[in-house]
Write an enzyme that holds these catalytic residues in place. Structure first.
Site, short mmCIF file in Angstrom:
data_model
loop_
_atom_site.label_atom_id
_atom_site.label_comp_id
_atom_site.label_asym_id
_atom_site.label_seq_id
_atom_site.Cartn_x
_atom_site.Cartn_y
_atom_site.Cartn_z
N ASP A 94 0.90 -1.11 -0.18
CA ASP A 94 -0.10 -0.17 -0.08
C ASP A 94 1.00 1.21 -0.01
O ASP A 94 1.93 1.13 0.23
CB ASP A 94 -1.03 0.12 1.32
CG ASP A 94 -0.40 0.12 2.56
OD1 ASP A 94 0.85 0.32 2.70
OD2 ASP A 94 -1.01 -0.09 3.51
N PHE A 98 -2.89 5.32 4.39
CA PHE A 98 -3.64 5.15 5.53
C PHE A 98 -2.93 5.42 6.86
O PHE A 98 -3.63 6.02 7.82
CB PHE A 98 -4.48 3.80 5.38
CG PHE A 98 -5.11 3.33 6.38
CD1 PHE A 98 -6.29 3.84 6.56
CD2 PHE A 98 -4.81 2.55 7.70
CE1 PHE A 98 -7.18 3.32 7.64
CE2 PHE A 98 -5.64 2.22 8.67
CZ PHE A 98 -6.68 2.44 8.87
N GLY A 218 -11.38 3.99 1.92
CA GLY A 218 -12.03 4.71 2.77
C GLY A 218 -13.24 3.99 3.32
O GLY A 218 -14.11 4.58 3.61
N ASP A 268 -7.87 -7.45 1.87
CA ASP A 268 -6.93 -7.66 2.89
C ASP A 268 -7.15 -7.08 4.16
O ASP A 268 -8.31 -6.19 4.31
CB ASP A 268 -5.56 -7.03 2.45
CG ASP A 268 -5.63 -5.60 2.76
OD1 ASP A 268 -4.90 -5.17 3.77
OD2 ASP A 268 -6.42 -4.62 2.02
N CYS A 306 -12.56 -28.25 10.46
CA CYS A 306 -11.29 -27.49 9.85
C CYS A 306 -9.99 -28.65 9.79
O CYS A 306 -10.14 -29.37 10.94
CB CYS A 306 -10.87 -26.15 10.69
SG CYS A 306 -9.30 -25.44 10.22
N CYS A 308 -6.97 -27.52 9.28
CA CYS A 308 -5.52 -26.89 9.29
C CYS A 308 -4.54 -27.42 10.18
O CYS A 308 -5.13 -28.48 10.96
CB CYS A 308 -5.56 -25.45 9.70
SG CYS A 308 -6.19 -24.99 11.68
N CYS A 311 -5.74 -27.48 13.78
CA CYS A 311 -6.85 -28.22 14.42
C CYS A 311 -6.56 -29.75 14.07
O CYS A 311 -7.21 -30.42 14.74
CB CYS A 311 -8.09 -28.10 13.60
SG CYS A 311 -8.72 -26.26 13.77
N HIS A 337 -4.70 -20.82 12.53
CA HIS A 337 -6.12 -21.17 12.06
C HIS A 337 -6.81 -20.25 11.43
O HIS A 337 -7.60 -20.30 10.52
CB HIS A 337 -6.65 -21.58 13.31
CG HIS A 337 -7.99 -21.90 13.16
ND1 HIS A 337 -8.61 -23.05 12.88
CD2 HIS A 337 -9.28 -20.82 13.64
CE1 HIS A 337 -10.04 -22.78 12.81
NE2 HIS A 337 -10.18 -21.75 13.15
#
Length: 379
Positions: A94, A98, A218, A268, A306, A308, A311, A337
């Site tokens: 970016d 911001f 914004g 994001d 899940c 992952c 998990c 996770h």
């Protein structure tokens, strides 16, 4: 051919959502896509190998923070951000706008740029459209963002109109500074707050400059969720169909699905790792605050649906113990996770688009996740 371009694959007949790919110098990524945030050239608690395990196809880093430390010259000397952090997939940076407006209480905006104080040292700094481009050129990201003003919410109409017009002028300066760079794609950022005519003006200004992609900025700055969705619905018709669309700073599960339905390709947010470090997990049944006492003797995984790493290998009781003890491994597991959860959610969103059933998927997911309850949380 530009450095970054969009390939449209399919439009969901049920919802109008888009399935596609964005191609960059460091590979392609599927869309709609959630991008983990690696503010300081690292996604907090995660290694590059772990991000690849969960199929993070692109990550985001932050121009402002990397400019302050370690500095863009050092990263250029290291061979660019990809080499510096050992990440060979796409990176988006970016512009730093911001952070200038959110972290610096004392700032002075004029036509040239923004004068403000370093939030770490108090040193006086100046960031202009040209400087934001120069820093990102040194970082070597695949996708760069134009320097914009990110006004507060809510903002008076007159202030927002002046801001939009300045952001358009800054976008032109960014393009001039970027001219001749064929290895990085530069996206414009549509602003305008909740004002329909200003969003249209901003979008039309930027589209006339022919950026290879467009971000919607914004939003997710304190406005109600229905306002965000309304702004998206009013803005998307003014953006070209053949270029990627990026909704900045959004990472709650409902916002990802609602954004995809409205034509967003990229998202994001720091949300999954930030709440993970607080011991909170996203699950198929809604959020679970694993640090709570109710999980002290709960030997099930964080989410029984899940698969992952966290998990498959560890229980809620164990992870709660680590989090309560402030052990870094506990925060790594909750962060892993949560990132996996959102990345996998987008896999399911893409599959639903492919099968023309995204609205059905949303209804099922919202019901299971608990978004239909009166006390529903944004994540």
């Amino acid at each position: 051919m530009t450095a970054v371009y969009y390939e449209h694959i399919k439009t969901c007949k049920q919802s109008g959502a888009r399935l596609g790919k964005v191609h960059t110098p460091h590979g392609s990524f599927d869309t709609p896509m959630f991008m983990p945030v690696g503010t300081l050239a690292t996604v907090k608690m995660m290694s590059p190998d772990e991000l690849k395990e969960m199929d993070a196809q692109i990550i985001l880093s932050n121009t402002y923070h990397l400019w302050l430390r370690p500095g863009e010259d050092l990263i250029r000397e290291a061979g660019g951000l990809h080499s510096f952090m050992n990440w060979d997939r796409p990176i988006l940076t970016d512009s730093g706008g911001f952070q200038v407006f959110s972290l610096s209480k004392l700032r002075d905006i004029d036509e040239e740029g923004v004068r403000f104080r370093n939030h770490i040292s108090g040193e006086k700094l100046f960031l202009s459209p040209e400087k934001a481009m120069q820093i990102q050129h040194a970082l070597g990201s695949d996708i760069m963002m134009a320097f914009d003003e990110c006004p507060p919410y809510p903002a008076e109409y007159k202030y927002m109109k002046d801001s939009v017009e300045r952001t358009s002028r800054w976008a032109e300066r960014c393009l001039r500074e970027h001219e001749g760079n064929t290895t990085q794609g530069l996206f414009g950022i549509v602003q305008g707050g909740e004002y329909k005519d200003l969003r249209r003006q901003s979008a039309e200004d930027l589209v006339s400059m022919d950026f290879p992609g467009y971000a919607i900025g914004g939003l997710s700055v304190g406005e109600p969720k229905h306002v965000m969705n309304k702004v998206l619905e009013e803005t998307m018709p003014h953006l070209p169909d053949n270029k990627p669309r990026y909704l900045m700073g959004v990472g709650s599960a409902d916002a990802l699905i609602d954004g995809a339905i409205r034509g967003v390709d990229m998202f994001d947010c720091v949300l999954p790792t930030r709440i993970g470090r607080n011991g909170t997990c996203m699950t198929s049944e809604g959020r679970k605050v694993i640090r709570n006492a109710e999980f002290a003797r709960d030997f099930r995984p964080i989410d029984e649906k899940c698969d992952c790493y966290a998990c498959k290998n560890y229980s809620r009781a164990y992870i709660r113990h680590l989090v309560k003890s402030k052990e870094a491994f506990g925060f790594r597991l909750t962060s892993y996770h949560n990132l996996y959860f959102l990345l996998n959610l987008m896999v399911n969103v893409r599959e639903a688009i492919k099968e023309d059933r995204l609205l059905d998927f949303k209804e099922e997911f919202f019901e299971q996740y608990g978004f239909n309850r009166p006390d529903a949380k944004n994540f």
